[in-house]
Design a protein around this motif. Structure first.
Motif, mmCIF file in Angstrom:
data_model
loop_
_atom_site.group_PDB
_atom_site.id
_atom_site.type_symbol
_atom_site.label_atom_id
_atom_site.label_comp_id
_atom_site.label_asym_id
_atom_site.label_seq_id
_atom_site.Cartn_x
_atom_site.Cartn_y
_atom_site.Cartn_z
ATOM 1 N N GLU A 43 31.524 42.453 33.329
ATOM 2 C CA GLU A 43 31.690 43.906 33.555
ATOM 3 C C GLU A 43 33.173 44.284 33.445
ATOM 4 O O GLU A 43 33.527 45.287 32.846
ATOM 5 C CB GLU A 43 31.184 44.300 34.953
ATOM 6 C CG GLU A 43 29.676 44.287 35.121
ATOM 7 C CD GLU A 43 28.975 45.500 34.512
ATOM 8 O OE1 GLU A 43 29.628 46.522 34.253
ATOM 9 O OE2 GLU A 43 27.749 45.395 34.286
ATOM 10 N N ARG A 44 34.044 43.464 34.068
ATOM 11 C CA ARG A 44 35.469 43.790 34.058
ATOM 12 C C ARG A 44 36.085 43.564 32.672
ATOM 13 O O ARG A 44 36.991 44.285 32.268
ATOM 14 C CB ARG A 44 36.230 42.968 35.111
ATOM 15 C CG ARG A 44 35.894 43.326 36.530
ATOM 16 C CD ARG A 44 35.863 44.819 36.790
ATOM 17 N NE ARG A 44 37.156 45.493 36.665
ATOM 18 C CZ ARG A 44 37.317 46.765 36.295
ATOM 19 N NH1 ARG A 44 36.294 47.517 35.983
ATOM 20 N NH2 ARG A 44 38.521 47.296 36.230
ATOM 21 N N LEU A 45 35.566 42.565 31.944
ATOM 22 C CA LEU A 45 36.059 42.294 30.588
ATOM 23 C C LEU A 45 35.760 43.473 29.665
ATOM 24 O O LEU A 45 36.509 43.774 28.746
ATOM 25 C CB LEU A 45 35.331 41.047 30.065
ATOM 26 C CG LEU A 45 36.060 40.091 29.160
ATOM 27 C CD1 LEU A 45 37.373 39.665 29.774
ATOM 28 C CD2 LEU A 45 35.182 38.873 28.891
ATOM 29 N N PHE A 46 34.649 44.127 29.938
ATOM 30 C CA PHE A 46 34.234 45.222 29.069
ATOM 31 C C PHE A 46 34.900 46.551 29.453
ATOM 32 O O PHE A 46 34.932 47.489 28.666
ATOM 33 C CB PHE A 46 32.699 45.367 29.144
ATOM 34 C CG PHE A 46 32.143 46.239 28.078
ATOM 35 C CD1 PHE A 46 31.920 45.748 26.802
ATOM 36 C CD2 PHE A 46 31.872 47.576 28.329
ATOM 37 C CE1 PHE A 46 31.436 46.566 25.793
ATOM 38 C CE2 PHE A 46 31.387 48.408 27.331
ATOM 39 C CZ PHE A 46 31.162 47.898 26.056
ATOM 40 N N ALA A 47 35.449 46.609 30.678
ATOM 41 C CA ALA A 47 35.938 47.896 31.205
ATOM 42 C C ALA A 47 37.284 48.293 30.600
ATOM 43 O O ALA A 47 38.206 47.476 30.510
ATOM 44 C CB ALA A 47 36.065 47.809 32.721
#
Ligand SMILES: Cc1cc2nc3c(=O)[nH]c(=O)nc-3n(C[C@H](O)[C@H](O)[C@H](O)COP(=O)(O)OP(=O)(O)OC[C@H]3O[C@@H](n4cnc5c(N)ncnc54)[C@H](O)[C@@H]3O)c2cc1C
Ligand code: SF4
Ligand code: SF4
Length: 430
Positions: free
Chosen positions: A224-228
């Motif tokens: 999720e954080r990699l995509f944010a």
């Protein structure tokens, strides 16, 4: 009956925020206690949310702003409830507010104080994917956008270098004061809502899956954080080396389900969302979802899943998640699993995303003892099953909503929170 009209809400995720605003609109005074330095809960870690792929920030930021500006709501960040006495309608509550060393009013959130700090520490909020300083806000766009100082890591405060004053000198607004103490607050409330949400299962204990050993293996929240866009890579989908773009990705459902003994209910949709994200960013990548069960608790979700299956990912059935093994050779991950005929099958990929189980929030046990409430056998707050929305706990006047009661999506967390508000209003107005 003489009672307080005020309400304590513990936890500022979507469940806690929704209840705060509803109670404020009904004229109640709310104290919203959040253990982190920012409000918003896990939803602010998402770039987009299923089923409509709404932009999370667009959804949550106006609510955060409204909460911070609402005259009926007192927001206490970096705070924990330490003692509760009394009964429904008349609780006395003690709260510890950690010293942050930065003045909330004087600070403009300009960020000039971070680069000068010599300390590097892991940013847990960013799932350990990047470092931060001893003075920090956990992520870009955090609200309140005011840094706090980690007293254990700060060289001045932990005594390693009493001369260090760099952040104070860098702040043109005089907002930082290295002298400070935790505050002890006493409040009286008529009702308490537990909205402490969840944390993710530590999957490094599932050694066959290689998390923590192979850099290509990620948790769902790390992804999720990699995509944010406000995340550690600013939304660029690159591996831990900061440059390799994966050309094949496997998303493994139900990780930790056997160990937890329950279905976490959001992982199948989150995993479908991850396949959708990947297809959107990596047009030619091979994407696989490896599942044993599919849990889609709503008709809208069914449509989303069907679309992902048709356009984004190949769904592969495995007969036993517990038999899966991941190894690595020359940077390529090899997944061994049992297929529908219970025969060994293999898949080589660059990246694996493990959809790990949702667990009760860290510290739930201690908070339960302070509040005098029961937990169920999984460690979530026990709610009375036949009550509306299952929001009534074992203690009169104490209610629960959102993932504190058990894993659920945003929509269900909000609905449960509204049911809790109905119960609180009926108690306070009786
Ligand atoms: C990988 C992943 C992706 C997801 N994506 C989606 C999606 O796209 N759409 C969707 O509908 N749902 C999604 N979900 C589910 C969603 O995250 C939850 O439904 C939602 O966060 C629940 O909100 P909550 O307020 O109950 O809990 P949380 O968001 O966990 O908030 C709880 C808050 O309480 C605070 N807290 C905890 N303990 C204490 C304490 N003792 N004292 C004070 N404060 C405390 C925490 O710091 C936190 O701020 C996803 C879940 C995962 C795991
Ligand atoms: S403390 Fe000062 S330097 Fe740091 S963000 Fe606030 S105003 Fe800027
Ligand atoms: S006093 Fe020094 S170590 Fe402490 S937060 Fe400020 S710059 Fe960092």
């Amino acid at each position: 009956m003489e009672h307080s009209e005020n309400v304590l809400i513990i936890g500022s995720g979507v469940a806690g925020m929704e209840a705060s605003l509803m109670l404020s609109k009904a004229g109640k005074k709310v104290t919203l206690v959040e253990k982190l330095s920012l409000i918003g809960g896990k939803t602010i870690k998402n770039e987009e949310t299923y089923p409509n792929m709404d932009c999370s920030t667009c959804l949550v930021a106006p609510i955060q702003q409204e909460i911070l500006q609402d005259g009926n709501i007192t927001v206490l960040t970096s705070s924990q409830v330490t003692a509760v006495s009394g009964d429904a309608g008349d609780f006395s509550v003690k709260i510890n507010k950690k010293a942050g060393y930065v003045d909330l009013v004087a600070c403009l959130g300009c960020g000039m104080c971070y680069p000068v700090c010599p300390v590097e520490q892991i940013n847990e909020w960013e799932e350990n994917l990047i470092n931060m300083k001893a003075i920090y806000v956990p992520c870009a766009g955090a609200l309140p956008n005011v840094p706090v100082i980690d007293a254990d890591k700060c060289l001045h405060l932990n005594g390693t270098d009493k001369e260090c004053n760099k952040c104070v000198e860098a702040c043109m607004f005089g907002a930082i004061n290295l002298v400070g103490e935790d505050e002890q607050l006493d409040i009286d409330v008529g009702a308490i809502l537990i909205a402490t949400g969840y944390d993710m299962m530590d999957i490094s204990i599932l050694t066959d899956l290689g998390y923590g050993k192979y850099p290509g293996v990620y948790t769902a929240m790390e992804f999720e954080r990699l995509f944010a866009a406000n995340g550690p890579t600013e939304g660029n989908l690159v591996m831990r080396d900061g440059k390799t773009v994966p050309s094949s990705v496997a998303i493994i459902h139900c990780v930790g389900r056997s160990e937890s003994h329950y279905c976490s209910s959001v992982c199948c949709m989150a995993s479908s969302k991850h396949a959708h994200f990947l297809r959107h960013k990596l047009k030619d990548a091979k994407i696989y979802n490896i599942y044993s069960d599919i849990c889609l608790p709503d008709k809208t979700y069914q449509k989303f899943y069907e679309d992902v299956k048709a356009h984004s990912s190949q769904f592969i059935y495995q007969s036993d998640r517990d038999k899966m093994k991941i190894t690595e050779k020359n940077g390529k991950l090899k997944i061994e699993y049992l297929d529908s005929k219970e025969k060994s099958a293999f898949l080589d990929v660059d990246m694996v995303i493990l959809a790990n189980a949702l667990k009760p929030a860290i510290g739930s046990d201690e908070l339960g003892k302070v509040l005098g409430i029961n937990h169920d056998k999984f460690g979530f707050v026990e709610a009375q099953p036949f009550n509306i929305g299952t929001v009534v706990t074992s203690k009169s006047g104490v209610f629960v909503a959102g993932c504190a009661e058990g894993p659920k999506d945003i929509q269900s967390s909000i609905i449960q929170s509204e049911a809790a508000v109905a119960e609180i209003m009926s108690l306070l107005n009786s």
